[in-house]
Design an enzyme around this catalytic site. Structure first.
Site, PDB file in Angstrom:
ATOM      1  N   ARG A  54     -12.376  16.011   7.216  1.00 10.23           N
ATOM      2  CA  ARG A  54     -13.083  16.411   5.986  1.00 10.23           C
ATOM      3  C   ARG A  54     -14.540  16.742   6.274  1.00 10.23           C
ATOM      4  O   ARG A  54     -15.169  16.092   7.104  1.00 10.23           O
ATOM      5  CB  ARG A  54     -13.050  15.265   4.970  1.00 10.23           C
ATOM      6  CG  ARG A  54     -11.683  15.055   4.343  1.00 10.23           C
ATOM      7  CD  ARG A  54     -11.654  13.777   3.505  1.00 10.23           C
ATOM      8  NE  ARG A  54     -10.791  12.773   4.110  1.00 10.23           N
ATOM      9  CZ  ARG A  54     -10.703  11.512   3.704  1.00 10.23           C
ATOM     10  NH1 ARG A  54     -11.425  11.079   2.701  1.00 10.23           N
ATOM     11  NH2 ARG A  54      -9.879  10.687   4.317  1.00 10.23           N
TER      12      ARG A  54
ATOM     13  N   ARG B  63      -2.501  -1.743  -3.561  1.00  9.75           N
ATOM     14  CA  ARG B  63      -3.692  -0.907  -3.391  1.00  9.75           C
ATOM     15  C   ARG B  63      -3.553   0.326  -4.287  1.00  9.75           C
ATOM     16  O   ARG B  63      -2.539   1.030  -4.233  1.00  9.75           O
ATOM     17  CB  ARG B  63      -3.814  -0.453  -1.944  1.00  9.75           C
ATOM     18  CG  ARG B  63      -4.959   0.487  -1.776  1.00  9.75           C
ATOM     19  CD  ARG B  63      -5.035   1.086  -0.413  1.00  9.75           C
ATOM     20  NE  ARG B  63      -6.196   1.967  -0.358  1.00  9.75           N
ATOM     21  CZ  ARG B  63      -6.228   3.086   0.332  1.00  9.75           C
ATOM     22  NH1 ARG B  63      -5.186   3.470   1.040  1.00  9.75           N
ATOM     23  NH2 ARG B  63      -7.310   3.825   0.339  1.00  9.75           N
TER      24      ARG B  63
ATOM     25  N   GLU C 242      -8.571  -4.635   5.061  1.00 10.54           N
ATOM     26  CA  GLU C 242      -8.381  -4.319   3.644  1.00 10.54           C
ATOM     27  C   GLU C 242      -7.212  -5.094   3.042  1.00 10.54           C
ATOM     28  O   GLU C 242      -7.261  -5.485   1.883  1.00 10.54           O
ATOM     29  CB  GLU C 242      -8.186  -2.803   3.480  1.00 10.54           C
ATOM     30  CG  GLU C 242      -9.496  -2.064   3.721  1.00 10.54           C
ATOM     31  CD  GLU C 242      -9.354  -0.563   3.858  1.00 10.54           C
ATOM     32  OE1 GLU C 242      -9.071  -0.102   4.980  1.00 10.54           O
ATOM     33  OE2 GLU C 242      -9.539   0.137   2.860  1.00 10.54           O
TER      34      GLU C 242
ATOM     35  N   ASN D 124       0.872  -1.178   0.000  1.00 10.39           N
ATOM     36  CA  ASN D 124       0.000   0.000   0.000  1.00 10.39           C
ATOM     37  C   ASN D 124       0.905   1.223   0.000  1.00 10.39           C
ATOM     38  O   ASN D 124       1.467   1.596   1.029  1.00 10.39           O
ATOM     39  CB  ASN D 124      -0.879  -0.053   1.255  1.00 10.39           C
ATOM     40  CG  ASN D 124      -1.899   1.078   1.289  1.00 10.39           C
ATOM     41  OD1 ASN D 124      -1.827   2.019   0.516  1.00 10.39           O
ATOM     42  ND2 ASN D 124      -2.844   0.974   2.210  1.00 10.39           N
TER      43      ASN D 124
ATOM     44  N   HIS E 232     -13.175   3.351  -0.627  1.00 14.54           N
ATOM     45  CA  HIS E 232     -13.255   2.355   0.457  1.00 14.54           C
ATOM     46  C   HIS E 232     -13.866   1.047  -0.045  1.00 14.54           C
ATOM     47  O   HIS E 232     -14.358   0.247   0.760  1.00 14.54           O
ATOM     48  CB  HIS E 232     -14.132   2.822   1.638  1.00 14.54           C
ATOM     49  CG  HIS E 232     -13.516   3.873   2.511  1.00 14.54           C
ATOM     50  ND1 HIS E 232     -14.286   4.793   3.184  1.00 14.54           N
ATOM     51  CD2 HIS E 232     -12.240   4.150   2.845  1.00 14.54           C
ATOM     52  CE1 HIS E 232     -13.506   5.588   3.888  1.00 14.54           C
ATOM     53  NE2 HIS E 232     -12.251   5.228   3.679  1.00 14.54           N
TER      54      HIS E 232
END
Ligand code: AMP
Length: 414
Positions: A252, A102, A396, A8, A191
């Site tokens: 955010r 990823r 993940e 990743n 996601h």
């Protein structure tokens, strides 16, 4: 084939995990960071496992750290290989059969994990226009890894791919069609790896075929999104053209009226960078209460801190609105799952998020909700609840490894 290396990569760091796919067991993991700075840091952990027949590991995990200049990802991979050679596990015994990467943005082009070749690299590069903070780092990692492991398949696993099943009415913004087409503006969703993994775990937990289950998954971490999944297919998700839309997040905004941006430009002299900084880094929980860790906010709210209370109220209010909207889009659901840092750990957020769904027969068992075992899948609804509510730990990396193995095996069979 049974060992997968998952990578990743960001712009100045990459994480990795070596996974034995036979038992989905992590053999080692690590982090190479501060790439391009004066001094880089590489951390490598060899994971201890029980000998056959023993209940618990007989030795502890061993973590090694090394600091030295790591000018680029290629050097980072050389450092990682040195760490494997020096501390194990040995690649003679556990050589990766495939490497999974990823990649945040796969645009409308990639709807599943894809074997990387030069053309795929080029597409990922082209999609950097849509994900300037993410895709360039992933590409650096892919190039370095393809050089370091030249004789195995490399597979790109995209955060957006799972959401490519959304129907046009869900992914189309009501913008001028020509502008949207020219600039590839539509909802992509993110996601996806986590939503896919959690939805499969949830269906398995119910003991039902994925194809028959309608579900809603709340991924509430530092970034947060919710997806409506019908029979294993994403049909609606809250993140859009970028990972900014939707739920309130750590830093955010999630949804805001876009005219606010015009207003700040016209009346307060904000330029593009100011707006980017405001929306992505100075808003959400941090903007409302000065902190993005939900543990701190819950503690402060309990001590009567009004900013923390309002931040939690706004956070929960938005989740509730999406829960209602997605239940309407799906025409009801069989299961609602919570995952990621907040979803797996913050009992208060879970119970408040669903506290007004009693009219639909959603009943949370407060004792169950307050005593979810860490890292385990758990039901928090009562046995008479019409919709099952679960806490499902996400993973993940394992999902990337599964998809990598699948893509590589499929290719070999061709
Ligand atoms: P993630 O992005 O999935 O790693 O989630 C990170 C976020 O999870 C943190 O910023 C915290 O807000 C939240 N979190 C982690 N542990 C807890 C906890 N025990 N209680 C509440 N929130 C937590």
């Amino acid at each position: 084939m049974s060992v997968v290396l998952v990578v990743n990569s960001g712009s100045s760091s990459f994480k990795y995990r070596l996974i034995d796919m036979f038992a989905e067991r992590v053999l080692a993991h690590g982090l190479v960071e501060r790439i391009g700075e004066k001094v880089g840091v590489a951390t490598h952990t060899v994971v201890a496992h029980a000998e056959a027949g023993e209940p618990a590991p007989t030795v502890a995990d061993v973590t090694q750290q090394l600091t030295r200049a790591i000018p680029d990802h290629t050097t980072g991979f050389a450092v990682m290989l040195e760490a494997f050679a020096a501390h194990g596990p040995s690649f003679d015994e556990h050589r990766p059969d495939a490497v999974g990467h990823r990649v945040v943005h796969g645009g409308a082009r990639f709807f599943r994990a894809t074997i990387v070749d030069d053309a795929v690299e080029e597409s990922i590069d082209d999609l950097s226009l849509l994900a300037p903070l993410h895709n360039p780092g992933a590409l650096e990692g892919i190039r370095a890894a393809r050089a370091a492991f030249a004789d195995v398949d490399h597979v790109a696993v995209f955060d957006t791919a799972f959401h490519q099943t959304m129907p046009p009415e869900a992914y189309t913004y009501a913008l001028d069609r020509e502008v949207a087409r020219r600039h590839r503006i539509r909802r992509y969703g993110f996601h996806g790896t986590s939503h896919k993994y959690v939805s499969e775990q949830a269906a398995a937990h119910l003991g039902r075929p994925l194809e028959t289950v309608r579900q809603i998954v709340f991924h509430l971490g530092n970034g947060a999104s919710v997806t409506a999944i019908d029979g294993g297919r994403s049909v609606e998700t809250s993140m859009g053209f970028t990972p900014l839309e939707g739920l309130v997040m750590g830093t955010r905004t999630g949804d805001v009226d876009p005219a606010i941006l015009l207003h700040l430009q016209r009346t307060a002299g904000y330029d593009t960078d100011d707006l980017d900084d405001l929306l992505n880094r100075r808003s959400g929980l941090v903007g409302l209460a000065g902190a993005n860790d939900m543990r701190d906010l819950v503690a402060r709210a309990e001590a009567d801190d009004q900013a923390a209370q309002l931040a939690i109220d706004v956070y929960v209010h938005r989740i509730r609105a999406y829960a209602g909207a997605y239940l309407a889009q799906l025409g009801g659901a069989d299961v609602i799952s919570f995952t990621a840092g907040v979803g797996e750990n913050a009992a208060l957020i879970r119970e408040r998020a669903l506290d007004r769904l009693g009219f639909l027969g959603v009943r949370i068992d407060h004792d169950r909700n307050r005593s979810v075992p860490r890292g385990e899948i758990a039901q928090i609804s009562s046995d008479d609840s019409d919709i099952v509510v679960l806490v499902v730990p996400t993973d993940e990396e394992v999902e990337i490894a599964r998809q990598t193995l699948h893509a590589a095996t499929f290719r070999r069979a061709e």
